[in-house]
Motif scaffolding. Sequence first.
Motif, mmCIF file in Angstrom:
data_model
loop_
_atom_site.group_PDB
_atom_site.id
_atom_site.type_symbol
_atom_site.label_atom_id
_atom_site.label_comp_id
_atom_site.label_asym_id
_atom_site.label_seq_id
_atom_site.Cartn_x
_atom_site.Cartn_y
_atom_site.Cartn_z
ATOM 1 N N ALA A 114 0.890 -1.287 -0.180
ATOM 2 C CA ALA A 114 -0.050 0.145 -0.079
ATOM 3 C C ALA A 114 0.761 1.128 0.009
ATOM 4 N N MET A 115 2.053 1.108 0.669
ATOM 5 C CA MET A 115 2.610 2.342 0.911
ATOM 6 C C MET A 115 3.473 2.791 -0.386
ATOM 7 N N GLN A 119 2.068 -7.499 -2.602
ATOM 8 C CA GLN A 119 2.156 -8.029 -1.284
ATOM 9 C C GLN A 119 2.272 -9.800 -1.890
ATOM 10 N N GLY A 120 2.954 -9.789 -2.907
ATOM 11 C CA GLY A 120 3.136 -11.278 -3.194
ATOM 12 C C GLY A 120 2.175 -11.894 -4.239
ATOM 13 N N THR A 121 1.192 -11.003 -4.296
ATOM 14 C CA THR A 121 0.123 -11.585 -5.353
ATOM 15 C C THR A 121 0.239 -10.905 -6.680
ATOM 16 N N PRO A 122 0.482 -11.875 -7.780
ATOM 17 C CA PRO A 122 0.543 -11.135 -9.220
ATOM 18 C C PRO A 122 -0.390 -10.140 -9.361
ATOM 19 N N ALA A 123 -0.124 -8.836 -9.954
ATOM 20 C CA ALA A 123 -1.296 -7.958 -9.895
ATOM 21 C C ALA A 123 -1.052 -6.806 -11.142
ATOM 22 N N TYR A 124 -2.046 -6.313 -11.687
ATOM 23 C CA TYR A 124 -1.958 -5.219 -12.562
ATOM 24 C C TYR A 124 -2.211 -4.021 -11.617
ATOM 25 N N SER A 184 -5.632 -2.524 -4.109
ATOM 26 C CA SER A 184 -5.514 -1.526 -3.501
ATOM 27 C C SER A 184 -5.830 -0.055 -4.598
ATOM 28 N N SER A 185 -6.007 0.846 -3.752
ATOM 29 C CA SER A 185 -6.592 2.255 -4.681
ATOM 30 C C SER A 185 -5.987 3.446 -4.112
#
Lengths: 201, 247
Positions: free
Chosen positions: B145-146, B204-209, B241-242
């Motif tokens: 998030a940071m 946080q470890g999760t593959p993400a866009y 996260s947004s």
Amino acid sequence: MPAVESPPSDDELIRRFLSGDTDAFTTLVDRHRRRVYNVCLRLLGNAEDAADAAQDTFVSVLTKLDRFRGDAAFTTWLHRIAVNACYDVTRSRRRQPMLRLAGDGSDQVDGSGPAVPDPADELAGTRDVLAALREIPEEFRVAVVLADIQDLPYDEIVKILDVPIGTVKSRVHRGRVALARAMGVERREPDATSRASQEQT
Amino acid sequence: MTHPDDQLAAYEDGALADGERADLERHLATCARCREEIDLARAARAALAAVPDVDAPGTIGARAIAKAGGRSKTGAPTWYRWGGIAAGVAAAIVAAAILLPNVGSGGENREAAAPAAATDAPAPRPAGPVEAATTIERQDTDYDAMSVQELARSYSGTAFAVAERSPADAANGSTDFGVAAACLGHAAAGDEGTLIRLIQARFQGTPAYLGIYLAGPGAGQPTDAVRVLVVPLGDCSRILSSTWAKL
């Protein structure tokens, strides 16, 4: 089978970077990011300040890299810069006291409070070591973080802090004692006294 | 009585040489204060040794890396690894406007982009109409998030002018980019603004866009905010996260 290529040393990466290879600096940062962040996290006690100080550390390393002589190990030099970056963050936070009131309350909400001595174990009943670490004087905190969390030898801490070896050892001892007390570790005095008098007779 | 504090640390470590240890133990036999401190110090030492190392946010060092890349005369600039440098982003947008005038939003934007390509844009003007992102930027970075907030804030101080909303790419689900953009768009329920950058990394470890959007009052007015939206790969209904930051 091809020989396994060992990764380039820090000194080699610095040499490559200074001769124009920017990726070498990236490798250096990747290699030491975790170490620097963890030192700052334990010295400063919160992730936001630690990230700021660690970020500043690498910028400072970059600007000073051409003056790195290689007399000390790169990691020693890096720790020195990181510790100074943490001091700077601490100082800048003191100038804005309203942003961070004493502690973040985490040591109050963990419910354990000051230790109730456990008759079965005179060193039992400890509060969170990290909360306690935030409470002890800065010079003690630096000493125990480097010696007991980072596990650095005393002669390296001498170079990082630029103080005599006796001072380092003394701060480590005093820091440990202060930390134990802040954690609520209490040795029951009457026992100690009676044992001492027995020993003297 | 004076106390040999400097020797006590090594004693607690079990690192005193035999002769020194014997001397110190003679002192300890008569000194309750030092005996007590040794017990306390050993408890603290054990607690400190058990403090775990934690993962560092991947963005740490990025500012220095960006600086290093900018100053080097050889090799590719490294700022593309991390979008943190506003100048780099502005440069990328200008490059996109020049190189890719008709990708993204169909014919009507062509004319808006073309002048920026044909003329040297006057200095005080914003970076020109912003083209939508057209590719996925893959990073080996684990955000949290940071660091997402830091990514958003890195655009502060950059002047953008947004071209009309350009949903064409998001609608094109036949490419990796189209799939990712559509996924982000679905998660944002159409309220996201103009996608100017699309990163594939981890959160946080999760593959993400990570979608970076410019948002503003619309109608060709200058944008005033940047939004970073993070969704997991393969799950377009969840927002990891947004965050927003003012430009």
